[in-house]
Design an enzyme around this catalytic site. Structure first.
Site, PDB file in Angstrom:
ATOM      1  N   GLU A 131     -10.454  -2.650   3.848  1.00 42.10           N
ATOM      2  CA  GLU A 131      -9.113  -2.143   4.115  1.00 42.10           C
ATOM      3  C   GLU A 131      -8.968  -0.744   3.525  1.00 42.10           C
ATOM      4  O   GLU A 131      -9.661  -0.360   2.582  1.00 42.10           O
ATOM      5  CB  GLU A 131      -8.058  -3.084   3.507  1.00 42.10           C
ATOM      6  CG  GLU A 131      -8.055  -4.452   4.176  1.00 42.10           C
ATOM      7  CD  GLU A 131      -6.845  -5.305   3.821  1.00 42.10           C
ATOM      8  OE1 GLU A 131      -6.204  -5.843   4.732  1.00 42.10           O
ATOM      9  OE2 GLU A 131      -6.542  -5.444   2.626  1.00 42.10           O
ATOM     10  N   ASP A 176       0.783  -1.250   0.000  1.00 42.63           N
ATOM     11  CA  ASP A 176       0.000   0.000   0.000  1.00 42.63           C
ATOM     12  C   ASP A 176       0.812   1.296   0.000  1.00 42.63           C
ATOM     13  O   ASP A 176       1.780   1.415   0.745  1.00 42.63           O
ATOM     14  CB  ASP A 176      -0.859   0.090   1.270  1.00 42.63           C
ATOM     15  CG  ASP A 176      -1.569  -1.180   1.621  1.00 42.63           C
ATOM     16  OD1 ASP A 176      -1.612  -2.091   0.788  1.00 42.63           O
ATOM     17  OD2 ASP A 176      -2.084  -1.250   2.741  1.00 42.63           O
TER      18      ASP A 176
HETATM   19  C1  FRU Z   1      -3.707  -3.804   2.622  1.00 39.64           C
HETATM   20  C2  FRU Z   1      -3.063  -4.165   3.963  1.00 39.64           C
HETATM   21  C3  FRU Z   1      -3.519  -3.199   5.040  1.00 39.64           C
HETATM   22  C4  FRU Z   1      -2.395  -3.315   6.046  1.00 39.64           C
HETATM   23  C5  FRU Z   1      -1.182  -3.460   5.139  1.00 39.64           C
HETATM   24  C6  FRU Z   1      -0.083  -4.325   5.680  1.00 39.64           C
HETATM   25  O1  FRU Z   1      -2.993  -4.292   1.554  1.00 39.64           O
HETATM   26  O2  FRU Z   1      -3.371  -5.490   4.314  1.00 39.64           O
HETATM   27  O3  FRU Z   1      -4.780  -3.474   5.570  1.00 39.64           O
HETATM   28  O4  FRU Z   1      -2.292  -2.195   6.859  1.00 39.64           O
HETATM   29  O5  FRU Z   1      -1.659  -4.015   3.932  1.00 39.64           O
HETATM   30  O6  FRU Z   1       1.024  -4.263   4.857  1.00 39.64           O
END
Ligand code: FRU
Length: 489
Positions: free
Chosen positions: A222, A47
């Site tokens: 998310e 992300d």
């Molecule tokens: C989304 C996610 C988020 C988390 C991060 C961990 O891709 O799963 O929810 O904060 O990636 O890397």
């Protein structure tokens, strides 16, 4: 200690520098390394985090696991830019080294306050039974770029009614107060978004859940993001657990938005329309937006998906971010355009114009690995027309208009090394009209296609042979006229 070979929580400072150097050599020898996309120096990126403009520069952080192409211990990696095109790798911003983020400095966002940049993020921890306990954490970046993590978390318990899947705060400021939306899973295993508030960014109050009309829409949401545009409230999020419906929701997880009235903070309510996917392609997740000093709403996303393996894994790295896109709202729909700053990369302009009839043609100079291509097709009587890129004797990636179905289709069946084949090799979406414009940004291992000036976007990683470089234009069952312009990047 040696580099881990699978998911683990080993820290960067626990492994030998020699092994890291070897890993980086392997990464750099990979022919699928991108040229104008943000990508990790080694290991895995996911992300985008903390996207903002601060102290005269754009800052963009991302989730990073340096030691290999899997989701291990996550750091925040920092890049910055003055033009949204050339990004400088600054280095690690947030290290997961406290009790509240021992198993990863997970996603979050940034806001400026009193001359400093505040980074609100998720501290991921796991207990001896590997059960997750998320914390809400804060760090501060001063105008010299020094990052200081607060010694204590700002929220250390998941509020009642929610599971340990409670993460990814996205901040904004309104009427001298700070708010954040945060992704959540209710104890009944459905996804939602909660609202937090603070007057100083240090003390946070859990306000409660943001009411939407999507009570049973996947098992977890998310990376939520909330902003306002033209007096409307827009909530972006990445729901997990939607079943495919027709051409929709074909990827393992989705990313999209709802448009509604501005959020009612008192009643914690968002009245809104249908959920709309942001991207029609294969690899797009966890987008984050920010408002830049010119008032533009900019968006960037992870060009990848959780739980999908990518062919570059064997070279020790995975994933990149998308190019930066500018958002605008038309008739309740977000329109995405590549930021015009990208035009600074244009070199060697060439053009072609033709009318083709039941044939496939190539044109002088139309080939390559990294380029921008704009092609406008006129309405003709072809049953299908389109462009093949990264084409060779056996490979091609096809973007086409199918007049019989009235659909735009991206086909990566023959794009080279296979990615997530379980989820199919074609993506489609319905479109109005027969004359369509394809605006492509092609990098060594990706393509982003803006259709009809950003009405729809198809994003995909592709892993073709380095020799597959042709660009071919075709029409079947009739004629199609087109004009094309290409610039090398
Ligand atoms: C989304 C996610 C988020 C988390 C991060 C961990 O891709 O799963 O929810 O904060 O990636 O890397």
């Amino acid at each position: 200690m040696e580099l881990p070979r699978g998911k683990s929580y080993i820290r960067l400072d626990q492994v030998n520098q020699e092994d890291i150097d070897k890993l980086i050599l392997r990464v750099n020898s990979c022919t699928w390394r991108q040229t104008f996309h943000i990508q990790p120096v080694s290991g895995l990126l996911n992300d985008p985090n903390g996207f903002c403009f601060y102290n005269g520069e754009y800052h963009l952080y991302y989730q990073w696991h340096p030691l290999g192409p899997f989701h291990g211990l996550k750091y925040w990696y920092h890049t910055k830019s003055t033009d949204l095109v050339n990004w400088t790798n600054v280095g690690i911003a947030i290290k997961p080294d406290e009790y509240f983020d021992s198993h990863g400095a997970y996603s979050g966002s940034a806001v400026e306050h009193n001359g400093n940049l505040y980074l609100l993020y998720t501290g991921n921890t796991r207990d001896e039974n590997l059960e997750r306990h998320p914390y809400l954490c804060i760090a501060l970046m001063d105008d010299d770029g020094n990052i200081i993590k607060s010694k204590k978390s700002v929220l250390d318990k998941v509020p009642e009614g929610y599971t340990e899947h409670f993460r990814d705060p996205k901040l904004w400021k309104e009427d001298e107060k700070f708010y954040a939306v945060i992704g959540a899973q209710r104890t009944d295993k459905t996804g939602g978004v909660c609202l937090l508030s603070s007057s100083d960014l240090l003390e946070w109050k859990f306000e409660g859940e943001l009411a939407t009309n999507l009570d049973d829409f996947g098992f977890m949401w998310e990376c939520p993001d909330y902003f306002e545009m033209e007096d409307k409230g827009i909530l972006i999020f990445s729901p997990q657990g939607l079943e495919p419906v027709g051409d929709l929701y074909q990827n393992i997880y989705q990313a999209g938005y709802v448009v509604g009235e501005k959020i009612d903070l008192q009643r914690r309510e968002l009245t809104h329309g249908d959920f709309i996917e942001l991207d029609r392609g294969f690899d797009f997740y966890a987008p984050q937006t920010m408002k830049d000093p010119n008032g533009r709403r900019l968006m960037v996303a992870w060009m990848g998906l959780p739980e999908i393996e990518y062919p570059s894994d064997i070279n020790g790295w995975a994933n990149c971010l998308t190019i930066l896109r500018e958002l605008s709202l038309h008739d309740g729909k977000l329109i995405q355009k590549p930021v015009p700053e990208l035009q600074s990369l244009r070199k060697n302009k060439i053009e072609a114009q033709d009318e083709i009839w039941d044939e496939k043609k190539t044109y002088e100079g139309f080939s390559g690995i990294t380029y921008e291509l704009v092609c406008e097709f006129e309405q003709g009587d072809a049953l299908e027309y389109g462009i093949e890129i990264r084409a060779g004797s056996e490979e091609k990636t096809v973007i086409k208009y199918d007049a019989v179905q009235g659909k735009i289709i991206l086909d990566r069946t023959f794009s080279g090394k296979v990615i997530g084949s379980k989820y199919g090799t074609e993506r489609k979406c319905q479109i109005v009209g027969d004359a369509h414009k394809f605006h492509l940004f092609v990098d060594s291992s990706s393509v982003e296609i803006f259709v009809d000036d950003g009405e729809e976007v198809f994003t995909a990683r592709i892993f073709p042979d380095i020799r597959s470089q042709e660009i071919r234009f075709y029409a079947t069952g009739g004629s199609a006229a087109f004009k094309a312009v290409k610039w090398d990047y």
